[in-house]
Design an enzyme around this catalytic site. Structure first.
Site, PDB file in Angstrom:
ATOM      1  N   ASN A  23     -10.210   0.331  -0.291  1.00  0.00           N
ATOM      2  CA  ASN A  23      -8.699  -0.344   0.044  1.00  0.00           C
ATOM      3  C   ASN A  23      -7.784  -0.950  -1.400  1.00  0.00           C
ATOM      4  OD1 ASN A  23      -5.443  -0.569   0.222  1.00  0.00           O
ATOM      5  ND2 ASN A  23      -5.512  -0.993   2.373  1.00  0.00           N
ATOM      6  N   HIS A  80      -3.474   7.386   1.850  1.00  0.00           N
ATOM      7  CA  HIS A  80      -3.873   5.730   1.477  1.00  0.00           C
ATOM      8  C   HIS A  80      -5.464   5.543   1.901  1.00  0.00           C
ATOM      9  CE1 HIS A  80      -3.856   2.168   0.879  1.00  0.00           C
ATOM     10  NE2 HIS A  80      -3.461   0.893   2.194  1.00  0.00           N
ATOM     11  N   CYS A 131       0.758  -1.660  -0.073  1.00  0.00           N
ATOM     12  CA  CYS A 131       0.373   0.279   0.192  1.00  0.00           C
ATOM     13  C   CYS A 131       0.821   1.343  -0.415  1.00  0.00           C
ATOM     14  CB  CYS A 131      -1.078  -0.108   1.017  1.00  0.00           C
ATOM     15  SG  CYS A 131      -2.535  -1.609   1.142  1.00  0.00           S
TER      16      CYS A 131
HETATM   17  O1  UT7 Z   1      -3.374  -1.321   4.365  1.00  0.00           O
HETATM   18  C1  UT7 Z   1      -3.602  -1.566   5.497  1.00  0.00           C
HETATM   19  C2  UT7 Z   1      -4.460  -2.760   5.308  1.00  0.00           C
HETATM   20  N1  UT7 Z   1      -4.581  -2.374   6.640  1.00  0.00           N
HETATM   21  C3  UT7 Z   1      -5.601  -1.764   7.605  1.00  0.00           C
HETATM   22  O2  UT7 Z   1      -5.506  -0.635   7.392  1.00  0.00           O
HETATM   23  C4  UT7 Z   1      -6.064  -2.029   8.469  1.00  0.00           C
HETATM   24  C5  UT7 Z   1      -6.207  -1.505  10.258  1.00  0.00           C
HETATM   25  N2  UT7 Z   1      -7.543  -1.899  11.163  1.00  0.00           N
HETATM   26  C6  UT7 Z   1      -8.692  -1.504  10.954  1.00  0.00           C
HETATM   27  O3  UT7 Z   1      -9.036  -0.813   9.598  1.00  0.00           O
HETATM   28  C7  UT7 Z   1      -9.228  -2.170  11.755  1.00  0.00           C
HETATM   29  O4  UT7 Z   1      -8.894  -2.505  12.452  1.00  0.00           O
HETATM   30  C8  UT7 Z   1     -10.582  -2.429  11.254  1.00  0.00           C
HETATM   31  C9  UT7 Z   1     -11.843  -1.835  10.387  1.00  0.00           C
HETATM   32  C10 UT7 Z   1     -10.075  -3.957  10.328  1.00  0.00           C
HETATM   33  C11 UT7 Z   1     -11.172  -3.470  12.542  1.00  0.00           C
HETATM   34  O5  UT7 Z   1     -12.259  -2.572  13.222  1.00  0.00           O
HETATM   35  P1  UT7 Z   1     -12.120  -2.019  14.995  1.00  0.00           P
HETATM   36  O6  UT7 Z   1     -12.492  -0.772  15.224  1.00  0.00           O
HETATM   37  O7  UT7 Z   1     -10.583  -1.967  14.720  1.00  0.00           O
HETATM   38  O8  UT7 Z   1     -12.304  -3.395  15.425  1.00  0.00           O
HETATM   39  P2  UT7 Z   1     -11.908  -4.410  15.858  1.00  0.00           P
HETATM   40  O9  UT7 Z   1     -10.934  -5.411  14.941  1.00  0.00           O
HETATM   41  O10 UT7 Z   1     -11.251  -4.015  17.415  1.00  0.00           O
HETATM   42  O11 UT7 Z   1     -12.725  -5.308  16.256  1.00  0.00           O
HETATM   43  C12 UT7 Z   1     -14.262  -4.506  16.958  1.00  0.00           C
HETATM   44  C13 UT7 Z   1     -15.260  -6.022  16.836  1.00  0.00           C
HETATM   45  C14 UT7 Z   1     -14.831  -7.297  17.793  1.00  0.00           C
HETATM   46  O12 UT7 Z   1     -15.847  -7.590  18.138  1.00  0.00           O
HETATM   47  P3  UT7 Z   1     -15.854  -7.560  20.148  1.00  0.00           P
HETATM   48  O13 UT7 Z   1     -14.267  -8.114  20.626  1.00  0.00           O
HETATM   49  O14 UT7 Z   1     -15.786  -6.069  19.908  1.00  0.00           O
HETATM   50  O15 UT7 Z   1     -17.145  -8.482  20.801  1.00  0.00           O
HETATM   51  C15 UT7 Z   1     -15.612  -7.914  16.455  1.00  0.00           C
HETATM   52  O16 UT7 Z   1     -15.759  -9.042  16.570  1.00  0.00           O
HETATM   53  O17 UT7 Z   1     -16.143  -5.812  16.447  1.00  0.00           O
HETATM   54  C16 UT7 Z   1     -16.694  -7.172  15.545  1.00  0.00           C
HETATM   55  N3  UT7 Z   1     -16.281  -7.101  14.344  1.00  0.00           N
HETATM   56  C17 UT7 Z   1     -17.161  -7.448  13.422  1.00  0.00           C
HETATM   57  N4  UT7 Z   1     -18.637  -6.526  13.166  1.00  0.00           N
HETATM   58  C18 UT7 Z   1     -18.962  -6.384  12.727  1.00  0.00           C
HETATM   59  C19 UT7 Z   1     -14.517  -7.004  13.557  1.00  0.00           C
HETATM   60  N5  UT7 Z   1     -15.240  -6.976  12.122  1.00  0.00           N
HETATM   61  C20 UT7 Z   1     -16.336  -6.712  12.171  1.00  0.00           C
HETATM   62  C21 UT7 Z   1     -16.855  -6.540  11.229  1.00  0.00           C
HETATM   63  N6  UT7 Z   1     -18.555  -6.651  11.132  1.00  0.00           N
HETATM   64  N7  UT7 Z   1     -17.116  -6.982   9.714  1.00  0.00           N
END
Ligand code: UT7
Length: 306
Positions: free
Chosen positions: A263, A233, A108
């Protein structure tokens, strides 16, 4: 001597997958994806070479030049059609170019690395007068469509720029970085799908991008207030907001496409550039900041006086 961008072209595959489409096949929702990432839909089923060719042809048209005028092709991609030949070779012949061609893989951060490589070669003695720089990625081909942690984020697309020696368009500074100790938080093995520790990547990205932008502004001898246009990005709107908040840059200066693209890795910054051009933001003399980050981890920031 400086290097201007004479033309920009884009290509997005036809098939669109909305958040509602995803919520029918996995446990997620449109509300969650929009709130946590700022993404509403993404394009899929793109082939890296085909998208690159279309974007490249559109950039040549926008620049109003012929293929013979291009003296080097650089393709930024992390999803080449094959292990080899380099996909840039296929794109080169399809576009009718007669020049050298190579791929850059900095995931990226690819476009920032590619821009710096192109610029450096162009200002070198006997360097090329015109370079076609393309970012193209088919992230859908390496996405696990059963993994809600990654499937919501990525999409396919390409964007290309014609770079040309000119009196205007000088690069004021660049900052390229990498930390292979963080390779395990975001990777994709051969014949496999993307593996990501989202929360870790998020935290590291905010820190790395903030530091990289601070470095590049210091090297350029300017402050955050001097930046007119930010081309970030397009990974997650919350990352862009967090970085802007730390740097004191208003969000209004950023130009974004992720709501409809997700992305797109190497295509992400030039797609944001095409949006900025459409928004009328890219006037000569304006200070433009590009900043990318991703797997590696690798990151790169560039400041240009347009
Ligand atoms: O070029 C680089 C590429 N990558 C990135 O830039 C990724 C960077 N990371 C992110 O963008 C974020 O971490 C994500 C969008 C992937 C996830 O968002 P988050 O706010 O970090 O969520 P999380 O992983 O901390 O999860 C929070 C909650 C969890 O549930 P509990 O444990 O709080 O009950 C997850 O299981 O949200 C849940 N969850 C979802 N719920 C609905 C995780 N993914 C999803 C989903 N839909 N798709």
């Amino acid at each position: 001597m400086a290097i201007r961008i004479r033309g920009i072209g884009t290509a997005l595959p036809e098939r669109i997958v909305t958040n509602d489409d995803l919520s029918r096949v996995m446990d997620t929702s449109d509300e969650w994806i929009r709130a946590r990432a700022g993404i509403g839909s993404r394009h899929v089923d793109g082939i890296t070479s085909e998208m690159a060719i279309e974007a490249g042809a559109n950039a040549l048209k926008a620049a109003d030049i012929s293929p013979a005028d291009i003296e080097l092709l650089i393709l930024c991609t992390t999803t080449p059609d094959q292990t080899f030949p380099a996909t840039s070779a296929v794109v080169q012949s399809s576009l009718g170019l007669g020049c050298g061609a190579f791929d850059v893989n900095a995931v990226c951060a690819g476009f920032a690395y590619g821009y710096v490589a192109a610029y450096g070669m162009m200002v070198a003695p006997t360097g090329p007068d015109r370079v076609l720089l393309i970012g193209s990625d088919s992230m859908s081909s390496i996405t696990d469509w059963t993994d809600r942690g990654t499937a919501i984020l990525f999409g396919d697309g390409a964007a290309a720029v014609v770079m040309e020696r000119h009196v205007q368009g000088e690069m004021l500074a660049f900052d390229l970085g990498a930390d292979g100790n963080l390779a395990s938080i975001l990777y994709c093995d051969h014949d496999a799908k993307i593996q990501m520790e989202g929360r870790e990547v998020f935290k590291k990205a905010v820190r790395a991008v903030t530091r990289s932008v601070e470095n590049v502004l210091e090297k350029a001898g300017i402050g955050a207030d001097d930046v007119d246009v930010v081309l970030p990005h397009q990974a997650n709107i919350r990352i862009i907001e967090a970085v802007c908040q730390r740097l004191g840059i208003p969000m209004e200066k950023t130009h974004n496409v992720l709501e409809t693209t997700g992305n797109t890795s190497g295509a992400s910054i030039p797609l944001a550039m095409a949006r900025a051009e459409a928004d009328g933001a890219l006037a000569p003399g304006r200070i433009v900041l590009m900043s990318g980050f991703g797997a590696g981890m690798a990151w790169g920031s560039v400041v240009v006086r347009w």
